[in-house]
Write an enzyme that holds these catalytic residues in place. Structure first.
Site, PDB file in Angstrom:
ATOM      1  N   HIS A 138      29.306  -9.785  -0.896  1.00 39.07           N
ATOM      2  CA  HIS A 138      29.881 -11.036  -1.388  1.00 39.07           C
ATOM      3  C   HIS A 138      31.395 -11.061  -1.206  1.00 39.07           C
ATOM      4  O   HIS A 138      32.030 -10.042  -0.943  1.00 39.07           O
ATOM      5  CB  HIS A 138      29.520 -11.236  -2.864  1.00 39.07           C
ATOM      6  CG  HIS A 138      30.184 -10.257  -3.803  1.00 39.07           C
ATOM      7  ND1 HIS A 138      30.502 -10.566  -5.105  1.00 39.07           N
ATOM      8  CD2 HIS A 138      30.592  -8.961  -3.640  1.00 39.07           C
ATOM      9  CE1 HIS A 138      31.067  -9.530  -5.699  1.00 39.07           C
ATOM     10  NE2 HIS A 138      31.120  -8.545  -4.842  1.00 39.07           N
ATOM     11  N   CYS A 186      33.320 -17.506  -2.301  1.00 41.90           N
ATOM     12  CA  CYS A 186      31.964 -16.940  -2.331  1.00 41.90           C
ATOM     13  C   CYS A 186      30.956 -17.836  -1.613  1.00 41.90           C
ATOM     14  O   CYS A 186      30.154 -17.373  -0.803  1.00 41.90           O
ATOM     15  CB  CYS A 186      31.522 -16.660  -3.765  1.00 41.90           C
ATOM     16  SG  CYS A 186      31.304 -18.103  -4.828  1.00 41.90           S
ATOM     17  N   HIS A 223      28.925 -18.127  -9.089  1.00 39.91           N
ATOM     18  CA  HIS A 223      29.144 -17.160  -8.014  1.00 39.91           C
ATOM     19  C   HIS A 223      27.868 -16.989  -7.193  1.00 39.91           C
ATOM     20  O   HIS A 223      26.755 -17.232  -7.686  1.00 39.91           O
ATOM     21  CB  HIS A 223      29.562 -15.808  -8.601  1.00 39.91           C
ATOM     22  CG  HIS A 223      29.993 -14.808  -7.568  1.00 39.91           C
ATOM     23  ND1 HIS A 223      31.038 -15.042  -6.697  1.00 39.91           N
ATOM     24  CD2 HIS A 223      29.520 -13.562  -7.260  1.00 39.91           C
ATOM     25  CE1 HIS A 223      31.183 -13.991  -5.906  1.00 39.91           C
ATOM     26  NE2 HIS A 223      30.276 -13.087  -6.227  1.00 39.91           N
TER      27      HIS A 223
END
Length: 307
Positions: free
Chosen positions: A277, A209, A265
């Site tokens: 993402h 990420c 994240h």
């Protein structure tokens, strides 16, 4: 040891940075060789072996071809390194970890006129006879020795080579690339839709990420921290509770316990209540609607790095 004495560069198209020399398993041999066999390595890893890269803390990050590192120690076939282009709270000099020494080499001293950074997902690097030399990845950055109408002559770990000018961005130095908009960073991210997630990934063979957000913004002239937890502490703070203030290309950060735990994240705000993402092992780069998603109640920060 002086900084010049311990400077090395990555000599394979993508090198994985491991937590320690014991982190690499037998199945990881294609990923720690030179030449590196990335596709063979990744295609052989099943879900449980991929997720172990994270859950067993085996992998830290990755290096791109020609990327500079500092070597602090050599232990057998391994080098303890710091990736100086990857800011991190783990080390003030950059991101630390271990790389097989066979994937590093000393740089050649050259009189460069600038640097060229690959702007495509992958491109062919040519030798001086215009024969194929190596396929290199998005954001690979190499010193430019000279140029003509069509090619940059670049210095590489394999010697002088040719890089097509329409497949790279040129600057006099790392800090002099023109700044592009945050919206452009998100648009670049669309090129990697459906790319499988890779823990520690920093290339078009797989991003995690924060590797995804780092690389899209790097291509826009912003060198941000490598990890999501560090990224969430820098940039311009944007109000969480006013989504009308969010702009496409802002970074949205998430944590457990309804946004009160440690950052875990990050993704790009894509506009219209959506998130772009690279989610997690077993999934791929995607655009989702935040509302009614598992992430909706986990937002802990919004940061703006580019206008």
């Amino acid at each position: 040891m002086t900084s010049e004495a311990n400077e090395y560069i990555c000599s394979v198209k993508v090198a994985t940075v491991w937590t320690d020399p014991a982190s690499a398993r037998g199945m990881d041999t294609p990923g720690i060789s030179n030449p590196v066999l990335l596709l063979e390595w990744l295609e052989a890893l099943q879900y449980k072996e991929r997720i172990a890269l994270c859950e067993e803390n085996r992998v830290q990050t990755q290096l791109l071809y020609g990327e500079p590192v500092l070597v602090d120690e050599i232990k057998g076939d391994w080098a303890k390194i710091v990736a100086i282009w990857q800011p991190s709270k783990k080390d003030s000099r950059g991101y630390p970890g271990w790389v097989p020494i066979t994937q590093l080499q000393k740089p050649e001293l050259v009189n460069s006129i600038g640097i060229a950074r690959v702007s495509l997902a992958r491109t062919q690097l040519w030798d001086m006879k215009k024969n194929p030399l190596l396929v290199v990845s998005f954001n690979t950055t190499l010193p430019v020795v000279s140029e003509d109408a069509s090619y940059y002559k670049v210095q590489t770990p394999h010697g002088e080579a040719l890089l097509q000018k329409d497949q790279a961005d040129f600057a006099r130095s790392m800090g002099q690339y023109p700044k592009r908009s945050a919206e452009y960073a998100a648009t670049l991210g669309e090129l990697y839709l459906d790319l499988p997630y890779l823990w520690g990934g920093m290339s078009p063979y797989g991003y995690d990420c924060s590797g995804f957000s780092y690389n899209m913004l790097k291509a826009c002239g912003y060198l941000i921290p490598r990890d999501a937890s560090d990224q969430a502490c820098t940039g311009q703070e944007i109000q969480i509770d006013d989504s009308s203030a969010w702009k496409k290309g802002d970074l949205i950060f998430f944590s457990n316990d309804e946004g009160t735990g440690p950052v875990r994240h990050v993704g790009f705000y894509y506009g219209n209540g959506q998130l772009l993402h690279s989610p997690s092992t077993g999934k791929a780069v995607e655009i989702i609607l935040l509302e009614s998603s598992m992430l909706e109640n986990e937002i802990c920060a919004v940061r703006r790095y580019a206008v």
